[in-house]
Design an enzyme around this catalytic site. Structure first.
Site, PDB file in Angstrom:
ATOM      1  CG  ASP A 123      -1.944   1.048   1.255  1.00 32.92           C
ATOM      2  OD1 ASP A 123      -1.594   2.220   0.998  1.00 32.92           O
ATOM      3  OD2 ASP A 123      -3.109   0.734   1.525  1.00 32.92           O
ATOM      4  CG  ASP A 129      -0.308   7.887 -12.887  1.00 28.98           C
ATOM      5  OD1 ASP A 129      -1.443   8.378 -12.716  1.00 28.98           O
ATOM      6  OD2 ASP A 129       0.071   7.437 -13.987  1.00 28.98           O
TER       7      ASP A 129
END
Length: 255
Positions: free
Chosen positions: A124, A144
């Site tokens: 994560d 992104d």
């Protein structure tokens, strides 16, 4: 990729590919394109907004790149990771939540094997950017982060951007892709300005597809126009990046 709720493997979208002539695209269970690669030029940057993510090169010496570290959050089709590793010869790290994305990048998008200069971390991004050993080590941070709906950035808070700023070296830069039906450029810019300071922010006009790339500097600088022009021409000559065109649509956020 949000830190508020853990995503289990069963909840991750299926990864697929499509081809449009000479270009291969990556999808996350929808028609939305999450990354692209020209099949006969796998280490070049195909998409316009991805090329613009490299605008940080306008602020550093090309001769220093071999000593620098690039970090990409959200692997996509691996374009930025491959370009930094193969073309710029940088030490490069990518962080990706979905193991399928990594597998497809290796099988279909020419992602090189890991080694001393290339590392891919499955995890994560919100948690990984807080790893103490990364603080102050990143010269170029590419953010992104989108899910399969591509409606808005998954991580877009002031707290997240503060964690990102802490990763950067003193002359480091972060570029962020802001895109999506539910995204708010003004809200994102406010969060970035609150963390980096308004004088540290530069922004492109949106692409035709609606991607707006914002650049944030750890240490604000304002190179003179002639200096930026010379650097842009050098980037075009060395890596075929359309950098001279950038200067028509890339400006400091604060006057």
């Amino acid at each position: 990729m949000s830190s508020k709720k853990k995503t289990t493997p069963a909840e991750l979208p299926e990864v697929g590919i499509s081809e449009d002539g000479e270009v291969r695209h990556l999808h996350l269970g929808t028609p939305w394109i999450q990354g692209s690669m020209r099949i006969d030029a796998p280490f070049e940057l195909e998409l316009e907004y991805v090329q613009r993510m490299m605008a940080w090169l306008l602020f550093v010496s090309p001769e220093s790149l071999a000593e620098r570290h690039a970090l990409q959050l959200g692997l996509g089709a691996g374009a930025i990771t491959k370009f930094c590793y193969k073309r710029l010869r940088m030490r490069t790290t990518a962080i990706e939540l979905n193991p399928q994305v990594l597998a497809v990048c290796r099988a279909w998008f020419k992602l090189p094997p890991e080694g001393p200069r290339l590392s891919v971390v499955l995890g994560d991004a919100a948690e990984q950017v807080r790893r103490p050993e990364l603080a102050g080590t990143v010269d170029f941070l590419a953010v992104d982060l989108y899910d399969h709906k591509a409606a808005a950035p998954v991580l877009d808070s002031a707290d997240f951007y503060a964690d990102c700023r802490a990763l950067l070296t003193e002359d480091g830069c972060m570029t962020v892709n802001l895109f999506g039906r539910s995204s708010s450029y003004e809200r994102s810019l406010e969060s970035l300005a609150g963390v980096f300071g308004e004088l540290a922010l530069w922004a492109f006009r949106p692409t035709r597809e609606g991607n707006t790339v914002v650049l944030a500097q750890r240490t604000p600088s304002r190179p003179k126009r002639a200096e930026l022009q010379a650097r842009a021409e050098a980037l075009q000559a060395r890596w075929e990046l359309p950098a001279p065109k950038w200067l028509r649509v890339f400006k400091p956020v604060a006057p």
